[in-house]
Design a protein around this motif. Structure first.
Motif, PDB file in Angstrom:
ATOM      1  N   UNK A   1       7.188  96.061  39.087  1.00  0.00           N
ATOM      2  CA  UNK A   1       8.399  95.215  39.055  1.00  0.00           C
ATOM      3  C   UNK A   1       8.179  93.869  39.738  1.00  0.00           C
ATOM      4  N   UNK A   2       6.954  93.341  39.592  1.00  0.00           N
ATOM      5  CA  UNK A   2       6.663  92.013  40.137  1.00  0.00           C
ATOM      6  C   UNK A   2       6.417  90.990  39.031  1.00  0.00           C
ATOM      7  N   UNK A   3       6.247  91.453  37.811  1.00  0.00           N
ATOM      8  CA  UNK A   3       5.908  90.522  36.750  1.00  0.00           C
ATOM      9  C   UNK A   3       6.511  90.985  35.429  1.00  0.00           C
ATOM     10  N   UNK A   4       6.542  90.055  34.494  1.00  0.00           N
ATOM     11  CA  UNK A   4       7.128  90.357  33.198  1.00  0.00           C
ATOM     12  C   UNK A   4       6.476  89.474  32.142  1.00  0.00           C
TER      13      UNK A   4
ATOM     14  N   UNK B   1      14.943  81.860  39.888  1.00  0.00           N
ATOM     15  CA  UNK B   1      14.491  81.496  38.561  1.00  0.00           C
ATOM     16  C   UNK B   1      13.022  81.087  38.588  1.00  0.00           C
ATOM     17  N   UNK B   2      12.353  81.338  37.475  1.00  0.00           N
ATOM     18  CA  UNK B   2      10.997  80.891  37.310  1.00  0.00           C
ATOM     19  C   UNK B   2      10.942  79.406  37.014  1.00  0.00           C
TER      20      UNK B   2
ATOM     21  N   UNK C   1       9.119  83.597  44.854  1.00  0.00           N
ATOM     22  CA  UNK C   1       8.743  82.610  43.855  1.00  0.00           C
ATOM     23  C   UNK C   1       8.375  83.313  42.566  1.00  0.00           C
ATOM     24  N   UNK C   2       8.757  82.700  41.457  1.00  0.00           N
ATOM     25  CA  UNK C   2       8.386  83.209  40.142  1.00  0.00           C
ATOM     26  C   UNK C   2       7.631  82.107  39.411  1.00  0.00           C
ATOM     27  N   UNK C   3       6.383  82.367  39.091  1.00  0.00           N
ATOM     28  CA  UNK C   3       5.570  81.406  38.374  1.00  0.00           C
ATOM     29  C   UNK C   3       5.490  81.795  36.909  1.00  0.00           C
ATOM     30  N   UNK C   4       5.773  80.846  36.044  1.00  0.00           N
ATOM     31  CA  UNK C   4       5.672  81.100  34.611  1.00  0.00           C
ATOM     32  C   UNK C   4       4.485  80.358  34.032  1.00  0.00           C
TER      33      UNK C   4
ATOM     34  N   UNK D   1       4.542  84.609  26.838  1.00  0.00           N
ATOM     35  CA  UNK D   1       4.889  83.876  28.055  1.00  0.00           C
ATOM     36  C   UNK D   1       4.872  84.862  29.215  1.00  0.00           C
ATOM     37  N   UNK D   2       4.298  84.418  30.333  1.00  0.00           N
ATOM     38  CA  UNK D   2       4.148  85.299  31.492  1.00  0.00           C
ATOM     39  C   UNK D   2       5.004  84.815  32.661  1.00  0.00           C
ATOM     40  N   UNK D   3       5.454  85.778  33.429  1.00  0.00           N
ATOM     41  CA  UNK D   3       6.297  85.504  34.595  1.00  0.00           C
ATOM     42  C   UNK D   3       5.752  86.367  35.731  1.00  0.00           C
ATOM     43  N   UNK D   4       5.223  85.729  36.770  1.00  0.00           N
ATOM     44  CA  UNK D   4       4.529  86.471  37.825  1.00  0.00           C
ATOM     45  C   UNK D   4       5.060  86.142  39.207  1.00  0.00           C
ATOM     46  N   UNK D   5       5.046  87.145  40.074  1.00  0.00           N
ATOM     47  CA  UNK D   5       5.501  86.969  41.442  1.00  0.00           C
ATOM     48  C   UNK D   5       4.754  87.925  42.361  1.00  0.00           C
ATOM     49  N   UNK D   6       4.753  87.596  43.644  1.00  0.00           N
ATOM     50  CA  UNK D   6       4.205  88.524  44.633  1.00  0.00           C
ATOM     51  C   UNK D   6       5.312  89.408  45.198  1.00  0.00           C
ATOM     52  N   UNK D   7       6.552  89.146  44.790  1.00  0.00           N
ATOM     53  CA  UNK D   7       7.712  89.894  45.290  1.00  0.00           C
ATOM     54  C   UNK D   7       8.169  90.928  44.275  1.00  0.00           C
TER      55      UNK D   7
END
Lengths: 115, 111
Positions: free
Chosen positions: B69-72, B101-102, B3-6, B21-27
């Motif tokens: 490499x889990x967030x951007x 996709x987020x 999952x990608x949360x924005x 803008x943030x894009x976060x994941x546990x993967x």
């Protein structure tokens, strides 16, 4: 050079009908992916095809199927349409798969409305 | 399931302001892309980041990939009305290059 093309642009169907959407990738691209984008959300992965073989499948029911032709164009079929299938269906092509890069180029989409 | 949360989901700012803008994941993802999408059109690729900690600049847009490499993040300087659109991050990973996709960030820049 032409980008990814999709047809038709818009489509209206009724519940229970079947629909076929078409995609032509960028010349030289051998990988095609299909996505469903419900209004206000990000695209959801449906299928990826590479060299005419299915390489990936998202969490969609068996009513969704696809195929890729020798010229790398692709069709997405959806049977027994439900109201919830109303969405923008996006096709994306890329030049390769199986590497750490996955730069995809998207078509304009097909807007499907199920009544 | 990846999952990608924005965040934020929606952003309305005045022309000339800065935003992130943030894009976060546990993967962990092998690569991450940022797209911009306008109504009725397909997403348009802005950038791909591959290496942890990588920073890329595209005019007024700065993209950073997290060390793990889990967030951007996407930073826009001096936003213009032409920046209006839906910004999507997308992570690639797995043997068959499934792309996740987020949830999207809808940006409106008011003149």
């Amino acid at each position: 050079d032409a980008g990814v093309t999709q047809s038709p642009t818009h489509l209206i169907k009724t519940r229970g009908q079947q629909v076929t959407l078409r995609c032509s990738p960028i010349s030289g691209h051998k990988s095609v992916s299909w996505y469903q984008q419900v209004l206000g959300q990000g695209p959801q992965f449906i299928f990826q095809y590479y060299e005419k073989e299915e390489r990936g499948r998202g969490n969609f029911p068996d009513r969704f199927s696809a195929r890729q032709f020798p010229n790398y164009s692709s069709e997405l079929n959806v049977n027994a349409l439900l109201l919830g299938d109303s969405a923008l269906y996006l096709c994306a092509s890329s030049s390769r798969t199986g590497s750490s890069y996955n730069e995809q180029f998207f078509g304009p989409g097909t807007r499907l409305t199920v009544l | 399931t990846q999952l990608l949360e924005q965040s934020p989901q929606f952003l309305s700012i005045q022309e000339g302001e800065n935003l992130t803008v943030y894009c976060n994941s546990s993967s962990v993802f092998s690569s991450l892309q940022w797209y911009r999408q306008e109504p009725g059109e397909g997403p348009v690729l802005l950038v791909t980041v591959v290496t942890g900690g990588e920073v890329k600049k595209l005019k007024r847009l700065t993209f950073q990939f997290g060390d793990a490499r889990k967030d951007s993040s996407l930073h826009i300087t001096a936003a213009q009305p032409g920046d209006t659109g839906l910004y999507l991050c997308a992570g690639a990973g797995g043997g068959y290059q499934k792309v996740t996709f987020g949830t999207g960030t809808k940006l409106q820049v008011i003149p």
